[in-house]
Write a protein that holds these residues in place. Structure first.
Motif, PDB file in Angstrom:
ATOM      1  N   ALA A 158       0.973  14.137  13.677  1.00  0.00           N
ATOM      2  CA  ALA A 158       1.576  13.786  15.237  1.00  0.00           C
ATOM      3  C   ALA A 158       1.493  15.213  15.766  1.00  0.00           C
ATOM      4  O   ALA A 158       1.957  16.200  14.909  1.00  0.00           O
ATOM      5  CB  ALA A 158       2.687  13.336  15.171  1.00  0.00           C
ATOM      6  N   ILE A 159       1.362  15.536  16.934  1.00  0.00           N
ATOM      7  CA  ILE A 159       1.457  16.587  17.835  1.00  0.00           C
ATOM      8  C   ILE A 159       2.947  16.959  18.186  1.00  0.00           C
ATOM      9  O   ILE A 159       3.455  15.814  18.730  1.00  0.00           O
ATOM     10  CB  ILE A 159       0.793  16.751  18.854  1.00  0.00           C
ATOM     11  CG1 ILE A 159      -0.887  16.744  18.436  1.00  0.00           C
ATOM     12  CG2 ILE A 159       0.828  18.262  19.619  1.00  0.00           C
ATOM     13  CD1 ILE A 159      -1.751  16.853  19.774  1.00  0.00           C
ATOM     14  N   GLU A 160       3.593  17.967  17.634  1.00  0.00           N
ATOM     15  CA  GLU A 160       5.046  18.463  18.121  1.00  0.00           C
ATOM     16  C   GLU A 160       4.720  19.205  19.141  1.00  0.00           C
ATOM     17  O   GLU A 160       4.096  20.138  19.381  1.00  0.00           O
ATOM     18  CB  GLU A 160       5.766  19.342  16.746  1.00  0.00           C
ATOM     19  CG  GLU A 160       5.853  18.602  15.719  1.00  0.00           C
ATOM     20  CD  GLU A 160       6.946  17.692  15.810  1.00  0.00           C
ATOM     21  OE1 GLU A 160       7.923  17.343  16.398  1.00  0.00           O
ATOM     22  OE2 GLU A 160       6.570  16.402  14.939  1.00  0.00           O
ATOM     23  N   LEU A 161       5.718  18.800  20.299  1.00  0.00           N
ATOM     24  CA  LEU A 161       5.685  19.545  21.707  1.00  0.00           C
ATOM     25  C   LEU A 161       6.894  20.224  21.644  1.00  0.00           C
ATOM     26  O   LEU A 161       7.951  20.089  21.239  1.00  0.00           O
ATOM     27  CB  LEU A 161       5.685  18.321  22.620  1.00  0.00           C
ATOM     28  CG  LEU A 161       4.182  17.467  22.580  1.00  0.00           C
ATOM     29  CD1 LEU A 161       4.609  16.159  23.663  1.00  0.00           C
ATOM     30  CD2 LEU A 161       3.210  18.033  23.217  1.00  0.00           C
ATOM     31  N   GLU A 193      -5.343  22.311  17.867  1.00  0.00           N
ATOM     32  CA  GLU A 193      -5.785  20.848  18.261  1.00  0.00           C
ATOM     33  C   GLU A 193      -6.401  20.874  19.695  1.00  0.00           C
ATOM     34  O   GLU A 193      -6.341  22.116  20.401  1.00  0.00           O
ATOM     35  CB  GLU A 193      -4.354  20.089  18.464  1.00  0.00           C
ATOM     36  CG  GLU A 193      -3.565  20.091  17.255  1.00  0.00           C
ATOM     37  CD  GLU A 193      -4.134  18.812  16.290  1.00  0.00           C
ATOM     38  OE1 GLU A 193      -4.936  18.022  16.790  1.00  0.00           O
ATOM     39  OE2 GLU A 193      -3.620  18.765  15.307  1.00  0.00           O
ATOM     40  N   LYS A 218      -6.132  16.234  23.691  1.00  0.00           N
ATOM     41  CA  LYS A 218      -5.110  15.622  22.620  1.00  0.00           C
ATOM     42  C   LYS A 218      -3.939  16.163  23.065  1.00  0.00           C
ATOM     43  O   LYS A 218      -2.708  15.376  23.046  1.00  0.00           O
ATOM     44  CB  LYS A 218      -5.692  15.796  21.277  1.00  0.00           C
ATOM     45  CG  LYS A 218      -4.813  15.173  20.348  1.00  0.00           C
ATOM     46  CD  LYS A 218      -5.296  14.806  19.023  1.00  0.00           C
ATOM     47  CE  LYS A 218      -4.396  14.220  17.893  1.00  0.00           C
ATOM     48  NZ  LYS A 218      -4.984  14.476  16.753  1.00  0.00           N
ATOM     49  N   VAL A 219      -3.522  17.241  22.923  1.00  0.00           N
ATOM     50  CA  VAL A 219      -2.096  17.820  23.439  1.00  0.00           C
ATOM     51  C   VAL A 219      -1.691  17.227  24.965  1.00  0.00           C
ATOM     52  O   VAL A 219      -0.612  16.702  24.896  1.00  0.00           O
ATOM     53  CB  VAL A 219      -2.151  19.500  23.375  1.00  0.00           C
ATOM     54  CG1 VAL A 219      -0.728  19.733  23.806  1.00  0.00           C
ATOM     55  CG2 VAL A 219      -2.382  19.817  21.828  1.00  0.00           C
ATOM     56  N   THR A 240      -1.037  13.548  24.708  1.00  0.00           N
ATOM     57  CA  THR A 240       0.461  13.310  23.939  1.00  0.00           C
ATOM     58  C   THR A 240       1.595  13.865  24.920  1.00  0.00           C
ATOM     59  O   THR A 240       2.557  13.273  25.102  1.00  0.00           O
ATOM     60  CB  THR A 240       0.510  14.115  22.818  1.00  0.00           C
ATOM     61  OG1 THR A 240      -0.681  13.751  22.006  1.00  0.00           O
ATOM     62  CG2 THR A 240       1.790  14.069  21.933  1.00  0.00           C
ATOM     63  N   SER A 294       2.064  11.277  27.885  1.00  0.00           N
ATOM     64  CA  SER A 294       2.672   9.900  27.273  1.00  0.00           C
ATOM     65  C   SER A 294       4.234  10.276  26.920  1.00  0.00           C
ATOM     66  O   SER A 294       4.717   9.534  27.364  1.00  0.00           O
ATOM     67  CB  SER A 294       1.848   9.453  25.911  1.00  0.00           C
ATOM     68  OG  SER A 294       2.299   8.369  25.299  1.00  0.00           O
ATOM     69  N   ARG A 295       4.527  11.304  26.373  1.00  0.00           N
ATOM     70  CA  ARG A 295       5.870  11.576  25.920  1.00  0.00           C
ATOM     71  C   ARG A 295       6.785  11.715  27.236  1.00  0.00           C
ATOM     72  O   ARG A 295       7.799  11.221  27.351  1.00  0.00           O
ATOM     73  CB  ARG A 295       5.899  12.739  25.257  1.00  0.00           C
ATOM     74  CG  ARG A 295       7.251  13.367  25.143  1.00  0.00           C
ATOM     75  CD  ARG A 295       7.874  12.757  23.688  1.00  0.00           C
ATOM     76  NE  ARG A 295       9.355  13.197  23.664  1.00  0.00           N
ATOM     77  CZ  ARG A 295       9.463  14.465  22.959  1.00  0.00           C
ATOM     78  NH1 ARG A 295       8.765  15.171  22.247  1.00  0.00           N
ATOM     79  NH2 ARG A 295      10.799  14.704  22.757  1.00  0.00           N
TER      80      ARG A 295
END
Length: 74
Positions: A2-5, A55, A59-60, A63, A66-67
């Motif tokens: 999972a990508i941490e934002l 990444e 994709k970033v 994500t 969406s978040r």
């Protein structure tokens, strides 16, 4: 994985979305200019962060959007 934002990315995207909401309510030249500025800030930050974590930028970005737009209750 999972990508941490970062909080900064989340805040920038929220500011861009908020600016877009203003455009939808009152589509003036000033509102569009403010939204374009916020959107450009998000794009630059996403591009830099994606390179930093290795990444794909898209994709970033996906994500992040969406978040911010569909948060999950914690």
């Amino acid at each position: 994985m999972a990508i941490e934002l970062t909080d900064e990315l989340i805040q920038l995207q929220q500011a861009s979305d908020d600016a877009w909401a203003v455009v939808r309510e009152a589509p003036t030249d000033e509102a569009y200019a403010a939204w374009r500025d916020r959107a450009a800030e998000v794009q630059a930050a996403v591009t830099a962060y994606a390179a930093e974590i290795g990444e794909p930028r898209n994709k970033v970005e996906a994500t992040l959007k969406s978040r911010v737009r569909r948060p999950v209750a914690e």
